[in-house]
Design an enzyme around this catalytic site. Structure first.
Site, PDB file in Angstrom:
ATOM      1  N   SER A  57      -1.802   1.929   9.521  1.00 15.01           N
ATOM      2  CA  SER A  57      -0.702   1.430   9.110  1.00 15.01           C
ATOM      3  C   SER A  57       0.307   2.578   9.583  1.00 15.01           C
ATOM      4  CB  SER A  57      -0.892   1.284   7.789  1.00 15.01           C
ATOM      5  OG  SER A  57       0.892   1.068   7.557  1.00 15.01           O
ATOM      6  N   TYR A  67      -1.778   2.804  -2.609  1.00 13.23           N
ATOM      7  CA  TYR A  67      -2.318   1.566  -0.666  1.00 13.23           C
ATOM      8  C   TYR A  67      -2.292   2.493   0.545  1.00 13.23           C
ATOM      9  CZ  TYR A  67      -2.236  -0.843   3.327  1.00 13.23           C
ATOM     10  OH  TYR A  67      -2.335  -1.311   5.062  1.00 13.23           O
ATOM     11  N   LYS A 106      -5.353   4.640   3.428  1.00 10.19           N
ATOM     12  CA  LYS A 106      -5.780   4.293   4.617  1.00 10.19           C
ATOM     13  C   LYS A 106      -5.259   5.634   5.397  1.00 10.19           C
ATOM     14  CE  LYS A 106      -5.032   0.049   5.181  1.00 10.19           C
ATOM     15  NZ  LYS A 106      -6.429  -1.265   5.702  1.00 10.19           N
TER      16      LYS A 106
HETATM   17  P1  NAD Z   1      -4.849 -10.322   3.799  1.00 11.20           P
HETATM   18  O1  NAD Z   1      -4.525  -9.891   2.913  1.00 11.20           O
HETATM   19  O2  NAD Z   1      -4.190 -10.718   4.692  1.00 11.20           O
HETATM   20  O3  NAD Z   1      -6.675 -10.464   4.230  1.00 11.20           O
HETATM   21  C1  NAD Z   1      -7.483  -9.224   4.123  1.00 11.20           C
HETATM   22  C2  NAD Z   1      -8.659  -9.990   4.050  1.00 11.20           C
HETATM   23  O4  NAD Z   1      -9.644  -9.495   3.217  1.00 11.20           O
HETATM   24  C3  NAD Z   1      -8.765 -11.973   3.074  1.00 11.20           C
HETATM   25  O5  NAD Z   1      -8.439 -12.092   3.659  1.00 11.20           O
HETATM   26  C4  NAD Z   1      -9.151 -10.410   1.707  1.00 11.20           C
HETATM   27  O6  NAD Z   1      -9.501 -11.883   1.118  1.00 11.20           O
HETATM   28  C5  NAD Z   1     -10.271  -9.929   2.421  1.00 11.20           C
HETATM   29  N1  NAD Z   1     -10.918  -8.826   1.583  1.00 11.20           N
HETATM   30  C6  NAD Z   1     -10.136  -8.127   0.450  1.00 11.20           C
HETATM   31  N2  NAD Z   1     -11.128  -7.287  -0.345  1.00 11.20           N
HETATM   32  C7  NAD Z   1     -12.371  -8.035   0.428  1.00 11.20           C
HETATM   33  C8  NAD Z   1     -13.380  -7.273  -0.044  1.00 11.20           C
HETATM   34  N3  NAD Z   1     -14.175  -6.549  -0.353  1.00 11.20           N
HETATM   35  N4  NAD Z   1     -14.626  -7.708   0.501  1.00 11.20           N
HETATM   36  C9  NAD Z   1     -14.302  -9.221   1.544  1.00 11.20           C
HETATM   37  N5  NAD Z   1     -13.141  -9.366   1.660  1.00 11.20           N
HETATM   38  C10 NAD Z   1     -11.955  -8.809   1.133  1.00 11.20           C
HETATM   39  O7  NAD Z   1      -4.441  -9.057   5.633  1.00 11.20           O
HETATM   40  P2  NAD Z   1      -3.626  -8.827   6.285  1.00 11.20           P
HETATM   41  O8  NAD Z   1      -1.967  -8.241   6.353  1.00 11.20           O
HETATM   42  O9  NAD Z   1      -4.491  -9.568   7.115  1.00 11.20           O
HETATM   43  O10 NAD Z   1      -4.600  -6.878   6.384  1.00 11.20           O
HETATM   44  C11 NAD Z   1      -5.301  -7.069   7.473  1.00 11.20           C
HETATM   45  C12 NAD Z   1      -5.635  -5.133   7.295  1.00 11.20           C
HETATM   46  O11 NAD Z   1      -5.030  -4.551   7.351  1.00 11.20           O
HETATM   47  C13 NAD Z   1      -5.819  -4.360   5.618  1.00 11.20           C
HETATM   48  O12 NAD Z   1      -6.815  -3.318   6.275  1.00 11.20           O
HETATM   49  C14 NAD Z   1      -4.401  -3.786   5.762  1.00 11.20           C
HETATM   50  O13 NAD Z   1      -4.327  -2.701   4.899  1.00 11.20           O
HETATM   51  C15 NAD Z   1      -4.344  -3.984   7.292  1.00 11.20           C
HETATM   52  N6  NAD Z   1      -2.207  -3.809   7.794  1.00 11.20           N
HETATM   53  C16 NAD Z   1      -1.956  -4.643   7.273  1.00 11.20           C
HETATM   54  C17 NAD Z   1      -0.306  -4.513   7.501  1.00 11.20           C
HETATM   55  C18 NAD Z   1       0.420  -5.818   6.929  1.00 11.20           C
HETATM   56  O14 NAD Z   1       1.798  -5.171   6.861  1.00 11.20           O
HETATM   57  N7  NAD Z   1       0.023  -6.770   7.314  1.00 11.20           N
HETATM   58  C19 NAD Z   1       0.106  -3.741   8.030  1.00 11.20           C
HETATM   59  C20 NAD Z   1      -0.567  -2.700   8.330  1.00 11.20           C
HETATM   60  C21 NAD Z   1      -1.904  -2.716   8.027  1.00 11.20           C
HETATM   61  C1  WQD Z   2       9.915  -4.513   5.814  1.00 12.57           C
HETATM   62  C2  WQD Z   2      11.548  -4.612   4.823  1.00 12.57           C
HETATM   63  C3  WQD Z   2      12.462  -3.675   3.224  1.00 12.57           C
HETATM   64  C4  WQD Z   2      11.236  -7.730   1.334  1.00 12.57           C
HETATM   65  C5  WQD Z   2       5.405  -2.693   3.678  1.00 12.57           C
HETATM   66  C6  WQD Z   2       4.274  -1.714   3.514  1.00 12.57           C
HETATM   67  C7  WQD Z   2       3.449  -0.530   4.744  1.00 12.57           C
HETATM   68  C8  WQD Z   2       3.007  -2.109   5.588  1.00 12.57           C
HETATM   69  C9  WQD Z   2       3.750  -3.394   6.385  1.00 12.57           C
HETATM   70  C10 WQD Z   2       0.527  -2.571   5.083  1.00 12.57           C
HETATM   71  C11 WQD Z   2      12.469  -3.369   4.280  1.00 12.57           C
HETATM   72  C12 WQD Z   2      13.089  -5.482   3.247  1.00 12.57           C
HETATM   73  C13 WQD Z   2      11.605  -6.374   2.026  1.00 12.57           C
HETATM   74  C14 WQD Z   2      13.046  -8.239   0.720  1.00 12.57           C
HETATM   75  C15 WQD Z   2      14.747  -6.392   2.230  1.00 12.57           C
HETATM   76  N1  WQD Z   2       1.892  -2.944   4.913  1.00 12.57           N
HETATM   77  N2  WQD Z   2      13.320  -5.950   2.586  1.00 12.57           N
HETATM   78  N3  WQD Z   2      14.014  -7.532   0.998  1.00 12.57           N
HETATM   79  O1  WQD Z   2       7.642  -2.651   3.628  1.00 12.57           O
HETATM   80  O2  WQD Z   2       8.496  -2.075   6.152  1.00 12.57           O
HETATM   81  O3  WQD Z   2       5.896  -1.842   5.093  1.00 12.57           O
HETATM   82  O4  WQD Z   2       4.530  -4.011   4.717  1.00 12.57           O
HETATM   83  O5  WQD Z   2       0.383  -1.546   5.204  1.00 12.57           O
HETATM   84  O6  WQD Z   2       2.010   0.325   4.331  1.00 12.57           O
HETATM   85  O7  WQD Z   2       4.624  -0.598   2.861  1.00 12.57           O
HETATM   86  O8  WQD Z   2       7.704  -4.361   5.127  1.00 12.57           O
HETATM   87  O9  WQD Z   2       8.262  -6.527   4.992  1.00 12.57           O
HETATM   88  O10 WQD Z   2       8.177  -5.169   2.576  1.00 12.57           O
HETATM   89  O11 WQD Z   2       9.596  -4.284   4.524  1.00 12.57           O
HETATM   90  O12 WQD Z   2      15.623  -6.401   2.454  1.00 12.57           O
HETATM   91  O13 WQD Z   2      12.852  -9.016  -0.149  1.00 12.57           O
HETATM   92  O14 WQD Z   2      12.898  -5.434   4.764  1.00 12.57           O
HETATM   93  O15 WQD Z   2      13.595  -2.808   2.339  1.00 12.57           O
HETATM   94  O16 WQD Z   2      13.094  -2.878   4.893  1.00 12.57           O
HETATM   95  P1  WQD Z   2       7.527  -2.431   4.643  1.00 12.57           P
HETATM   96  P2  WQD Z   2       8.399  -4.782   4.072  1.00 12.57           P
END
Ligand code: NAD
Ligand code: WQD
Length: 337
Positions: free
Chosen positions: A126, A151, A155
């Site tokens: 991330s 969290y 990562k």
């Molecule tokens: P998500 O929660 O939709 O998907 C994660 C999936 O993993 C879920 O289906 C959950 O049931 C499964 N899971 C969790 N723990 C598990 C375990 N111990 N065994 C088996 N399954 C398990 O999340 P996402 O948004 O699809 O994110 C996927 C990956 O990307 C994660 O590693 C997250 O940290 C990373 N990521 C997400 C974002 C974002 O904004 N969505 C941003 C950066 C990184």
């Molecule tokens: C985006 C912008 C908020 C909600 C998070 C995690 C990051 C990554 C992605 C996994 C920000 C603003 C939000 C609301 C708002 N996940 N906001 N009102 O914070 O960039 O990142 O998700 O790795 O680790 O921290 O994403 O979608 O929460 O926010 O104004 O109700 O929207 O302040 O500027 P963020 P977000």
């Protein structure tokens, strides 16, 4: 016979979209998910899009025995490791659960992969690892800052674990993908993001507000040092993001990658919260009632990616427009409703 890939967390938001793109590219996908943050119906959605039902294994990836069983049974060539807990706020409340889930799962795969001849692992990291960068846009060489949540720390620790294992000569490769802000849904609206409870992320909260499920979107702060005072992020279409995983996996399978590689996955363009709301309204014709409230603790002011390394080396580029992306999020919201 098609090359088999294990997609952990494949029933989740990014994992389900990546499964579709892997199947479209000819891979045979095995999903390992414990459904802790997803629903089994997602597998039907994937099948409706591609016509192929991925194999589904309901396992907990933090359980080493289950991980061994799945790898023994399916003999996959590569792993894309999405399975993790991802809610920043929850991680502050339940840090040990986050460390246990996000670190044990990775360790299990890294320890067991050589036994089953897996060539490599693509890891979901991330942009949170960069914190608030001094210089924008951020490149892969930008400094890693101390994490502001458990969290985020998982990562960073996971990246270090992979680096150390590869440095020690473990016989597999890894590609670490640092996502910026994934948004949107598959254009078919068969799969998308399933926020459980009140959404913490901007776009699901915005679409729920547009749908009348929430009264008002709270914009967290308009007094930042940005052109309109609201925070800036790099919002990347989830299908674009998913396609980068296919390219990364191809590099591993075809033995083209270095032992470890890092890529920023973003568009290279920063948008403010207020700009995003306005773009949504224009793209969908739907009004979003919002109100400005105080800053959210822990938010960084602005960040966007320099994706040129991924553009050049992977030959991958984000191509979907923000308008199409927001329309896809809206279609998905309407379907959920
Ligand atoms: P998500 O929660 O939709 O998907 C994660 C999936 O993993 C879920 O289906 C959950 O049931 C499964 N899971 C969790 N723990 C598990 C375990 N111990 N065994 C088996 N399954 C398990 O999340 P996402 O948004 O699809 O994110 C996927 C990956 O990307 C994660 O590693 C997250 O940290 C990373 N990521 C997400 C974002 C974002 O904004 N969505 C941003 C950066 C990184
Ligand atoms: C985006 C912008 C908020 C909600 C998070 C995690 C990051 C990554 C992605 C996994 C920000 C603003 C939000 C609301 C708002 N996940 N906001 N009102 O914070 O960039 O990142 O998700 O790795 O680790 O921290 O994403 O979608 O929460 O926010 O104004 O109700 O929207 O302040 O500027 P963020 P977000």
């Amino acid at each position: 016979m098609n090359t088999k890939i294990l997609v952990t967390g494949g029933a989740g938001y990014i994992g389900s979209h990546t499964t579709v793109e892997l199947q479209n590219a000819g891979y045979e996908v095995i999903i390992a998910d414990n459904l802790s943050n997803s629903r089994i119906e997602v597998i039907d959605g994937i099948e409706r899009i591609t016509g192929i039902r991925p194999v589904f294994e309901q396992i907990d990836c933090s359980d080493e025995h289950m991980v061994r069983e799945v790898l023994d049974k399916h003999r996959v060539k590569g792993i894309i490791h999405f399975a993790a807990s991802k809610a920043v706020g929850e991680s502050v409340q339940k840090p040990l659960m986050y460390y246990r889930n996000n670190i044990d799962s990775l360790l299990n795969f890294l320890e067991v992969m050589p036994v089953y001849g897996v060539k490599g692992l693509v890891f979901s990291s991330s942009c949170t690892v960069y914190g608030q960068p001094d210089v924008l846009p951020v490149t892969e060489q930008s400094p890693i800052r101390p994490a502001t949540s458990p969290y985020g720390n998982t990562k960073q620790i996971d990246e270090e674990i992979i680096r150390d294992a590869i440095h020690a000569g473990h016989p597999y490769k890894s590609i670490i993908l640092r996502y910026f802000n994934p948004i949107g849904a598959h254009p078919s609206a068969e799969i998308g993001e399933l926020p459980i409870g009140i959404p913490q992320n901007l776009v699901p909260f915005l679409t729920q507000t547009a749908a009348g499920i929430r009264d008002k979107l709270a914009v967290f702060g308009n007094d930042y040092n940005t052109p309109d005072g609201s925070c800036i992020r790099d919002y990347i279409n989830v299908v674009d993001l998913s396609r980068a995983h296919v390219v990364a996996m191809n590099r591993i399978i075809n033995s083209q990658s270095e032992p470890i590689e890092y890529y920023n996955l973003g568009t290279g363009k920063g948008l403010s919260v207020l700009q995003l709301i306005s773009l949504f309204e224009k793209a969908t014709g739907v009004k979003v009632p919002y109100t400005i409230v105080g800053r959210r603790e822990g938010d960084i002011e602005q960040i966007w990616a320099d994706p040129s390394h991924a553009n050049k080396v992977l030959g991958w580029k984000a191509v979907e427009t923000i308008e199409d992306t927001l329309r896809s999020a809206w279609r998905w919201q309407q379907k959920l409703k």
